[in-house]
Design a protein around this motif. Structure first.
Motif, PDB file in Angstrom:
ATOM      1  N   VAL A 172       2.995  -6.779  11.291  1.00  0.00           N
ATOM      2  CA  VAL A 172       2.577  -6.301   9.973  1.00  0.00           C
ATOM      3  C   VAL A 172       1.504  -5.230  10.174  1.00  0.00           C
ATOM      4  O   VAL A 172       0.410  -5.530  10.677  1.00  0.00           O
ATOM      5  N   SER A 174      -0.892  -2.116   8.529  1.00  0.00           N
ATOM      6  CA  SER A 174      -1.473  -1.552   7.313  1.00  0.00           C
ATOM      7  C   SER A 174      -1.894  -0.111   7.561  1.00  0.00           C
ATOM      8  O   SER A 174      -2.457   0.209   8.609  1.00  0.00           O
ATOM      9  N   SER A 200       6.863  -4.907   9.257  1.00  0.00           N
ATOM     10  CA  SER A 200       6.562  -4.737   7.830  1.00  0.00           C
ATOM     11  C   SER A 200       5.349  -3.828   7.701  1.00  0.00           C
ATOM     12  O   SER A 200       4.429  -3.876   8.520  1.00  0.00           O
ATOM     13  N   VAL A 202       2.305  -2.177   5.068  1.00  0.00           N
ATOM     14  CA  VAL A 202       1.549  -2.298   3.823  1.00  0.00           C
ATOM     15  C   VAL A 202       0.717  -1.030   3.685  1.00  0.00           C
ATOM     16  O   VAL A 202      -0.158  -0.761   4.519  1.00  0.00           O
ATOM     17  N   CYS A 203       0.993  -0.232   2.667  1.00  0.00           N
ATOM     18  CA  CYS A 203       0.284   1.033   2.482  1.00  0.00           C
ATOM     19  C   CYS A 203      -0.660   0.945   1.290  1.00  0.00           C
ATOM     20  O   CYS A 203      -0.287   0.441   0.218  1.00  0.00           O
ATOM     21  N   VAL A 215       5.626  -2.022   0.401  1.00  0.00           N
ATOM     22  CA  VAL A 215       4.516  -2.645  -0.318  1.00  0.00           C
ATOM     23  C   VAL A 215       3.336  -1.680  -0.389  1.00  0.00           C
ATOM     24  O   VAL A 215       3.029  -0.983   0.582  1.00  0.00           O
ATOM     25  N   THR A 216       2.674  -1.639  -1.522  1.00  0.00           N
ATOM     26  CA  THR A 216       1.432  -0.882  -1.654  1.00  0.00           C
ATOM     27  C   THR A 216       0.303  -1.849  -1.988  1.00  0.00           C
ATOM     28  O   THR A 216       0.509  -2.900  -2.597  1.00  0.00           O
ATOM     29  N   LEU A 219      -3.309  -6.153   2.489  1.00  0.00           N
ATOM     30  CA  LEU A 219      -2.785  -7.421   2.975  1.00  0.00           C
ATOM     31  C   LEU A 219      -3.566  -8.578   2.344  1.00  0.00           C
ATOM     32  O   LEU A 219      -4.788  -8.619   2.417  1.00  0.00           O
ATOM     33  N   LEU A 223       0.725 -12.274   0.171  1.00  0.00           N
ATOM     34  CA  LEU A 223       1.641 -11.318   0.777  1.00  0.00           C
ATOM     35  C   LEU A 223       2.017 -11.741   2.191  1.00  0.00           C
ATOM     36  O   LEU A 223       3.185 -11.649   2.596  1.00  0.00           O
TER      37      LEU A 223
END
Length: 380
Positions: A172, A174, A200, A202-203, A215-216, A219, A223
C-alpha cells in the motif's frame, strides 16, 4: 548472418560484449573499492530520479533488500555524506541503484538531480542497515510506504519477484497525486506476474488525473481493513516521512496490532538532515555548574567551541545537549554522516559499518558512537 559489405567481417565479431556477461563477479566492498561509476540516470517521476552505479573493477553487489548506502559527495568544496536506500534488487548484482526525490532547497538532492550523470564517479560506503524482510521471513507481508519511502520496500518486492517467490504481499503506497506514484507501472507488472502480490495506491488528491479510479485521501484504519482485511496476521514494514510513520503506528495501535511484527526505517534518509543539522532534536544546553568530575573536555577546533562529555556518554549526544549543531543521521554508527577527524585524544568507538578501517587508521571517528577516554580535539 549479417556481414559488412566492405570487409565481409561478421558484425557480431566487432561488438564488444560487457565484461560481466556470463560471469559471477567477485563481491564489492567499499573498504577495497571506494569509488563507483554512475552508469545510468532514469527519470521516474517529475521530481524523482534513479541513479545506477557499477563497480569499475567489475565487482558485484551483495546486500539485503531494504539496506542503504552512504554517498560521500564533494559539493561546493565541502564533503557531505548522505544515506540513500538501495532501490534495486540484490538478485541483480552487477549494478546498484538509489532513487532520490528532489527536496525543495535540499543541497544534496538538488545537486544529484542537476549534476550526477552517467560516467561520473562517486565515493560510496556500505551497504548497511537492519530494515529488511530477509531478517524477518514471513508467510504474509504488509508493505506500507509514502513518498520516497517506497524505495526499500521496492527492493524487497523486486527481490521476491525476481526470485519467483510468490509470497503473499499487500503493498500500500501513499502519494500526493497519481503523477507522484513512484514505480507505478513496475508494481502493476509485479502484480500481474505474481498472483499473491497486490499493489494499492492512496493519493491525497487527484492532481491533473481527473479520471483517477483509485482512492483519494489518506490511509485510515477502515481503508486498511478494506485493502488488507487480514493485516493483523501480516509482518508489517513501513517507510516514509516521520509524520506518516507515526500515523501508521497510531493506526496499528488502535487496531491492537502486535508490535513485535512491526518494522520501520529507523531514520528518514532524505528528510532528517537534507540541509538540516538544525532539524536535529533541540536539547537545552547544560549550565556551567552541571559539569561533573567524570567528564572530559571536547574542543571543536574550527568552530572554536568547547563542551564537556561524560565518560559513558557519546560525543554527539553531549554536543547536542550543549547546543552544538553537528551533521548526523542514523545515530547508530551505520551511515557515516557524523564522521570527523580526531586531532588529539582517544575514544572508545563501537560502530556498525559506517566507517572504513583505513579511515580509523587515519584518525577518523564517528561521534554518534564514540565515548571519550581523554580530552578531545575534533576538527569541526
Amino acid at each position: 548472418m549479417m556481414r559488412d559489405a566492405a570487409t565481409f567481417e561478421p558484425v557480431e565479431s566487432r561488438l564488444t560484449k560487457p565484461q560481466f556477461w556470463g560471469t559471477l563477479p567477485a563481491r564489492w566492498t567499499s573498504d577495497v573499492e571506494e569509488t563507483l561509476v554512475c552508469c545510468q540516470v532514469r527519470q521516474e517521476t517529475h521530481d524523482v530520479k534513479s541513479f545506477f552505479f557499477r563497480s569499475p573493477a567489475g565487482h558485484g553487489f551483495s546486500f539485503e533488500p531494504g539496506q542503504f548506502v552512504t554517498l560521500e559527495l564533494e559539493i561546493d568544496g565541502e564533503t557531505i555524506n548522505r544515506c540513500y536506500t538501495i532501490s534495486s534488487s540484490p538478485t541483480r548484482p552487477h549494478t546498484i541503484s538509489i532513487t532520490v526525490k528532489r527536496v525543495p532547497g535540499g543541497k544534496v538532492s538538488n545537486w544529484l538531480h542537476d549534476n550526477l550523470q552517467a560516467g561520473a564517479q562517486v565515493r560510496v560506503l556500505g551497504p548497511s542497515g537492519e530494515f529488511t524482510c530477509a531478517r524477518h521471513p514471513a508467510r504474509k507481508y504488509l508493505f506500507l510506504s509514502a513518498g520516497s519511502g517506497i524505495t526499500p520496500l521496492m527492493s524487497m518486492s523486486r527481490a521476491h519477484h525476481e526470485l519467483s517467490e510468490d509470497r503473499d504481499i499487500a503493498f500500500v503506497h501513499s502519494a500526493r497525486t497519481p503523477e507522484d506514484i513512484i514505480f507505478a507501472r513496475e508494481l502493476d507488472l509485479i502484480a500481474t506476474n505474481q498472483s499473491n502480490f497486490r499493489a494499492s495506491f492512496v493519493c491525497e488528491r487527484v492532481g491533473t488525473r481527473t479520471n483517477w479510479p483509485g482512492v483519494t485521501g489518506f490511509l485510515t484504519l477502515p481503508l486498511l481493513k478494506l485493502i488488507a482485511p487480514d493485516f493483523m496476521e501480516r509482518e508489517v514494514f513501513t517507510c516514509g516521512p516521520a509524520p506518516y510513520m507515526k500515523a501508521v503506528r497510531d493506526l496499528l495501535d488502535e487496531a491492537g496490532f502486535d508490535r513485535r511484527h512491526y518494522h520501520e526505517e529507523s531514520f528518514s534518509f532524505e528528510t532528517l538532515i537534507e540541509e538540516a543539522p538544525e532539524l536535529l532534536a533541540e536539547v537545552a544546553p547544560a549550565e556551567n555548574g552541571d559539569v561533573l568530575a567524570n567528564t572530559f573536555a571536547v574542543s571543536f577546533s574550527r568552530s572554536n567551541r568547547e563542551i564537556h562529555c561524560g565518560t559513558d556518554q557519546h560525543v554527539l549526544d553531549a554536543a547536542r545537549q550543549a547546543g552544538v549543531r553537528l551533521p548526523a543521521s542514523c545515530t547508530q554508527g551505520m551511515c557515516g554522516t557524523c564522521k570527523v577527524k580526531l586531532v588529539s585524544g582517544q575514544v572508545e568507538m563501537k560502530h556498525n559499518g559506517g566507517i572504513r578501517q583505513r579511515e580509523i587508521d587515519q584518525g577518523m571517528v564517528l561521534l554518534c558512537c564514540s565515548k571519550p577516554l581523554s580530552d578531545l580535539v575534533v576538527d569541526k
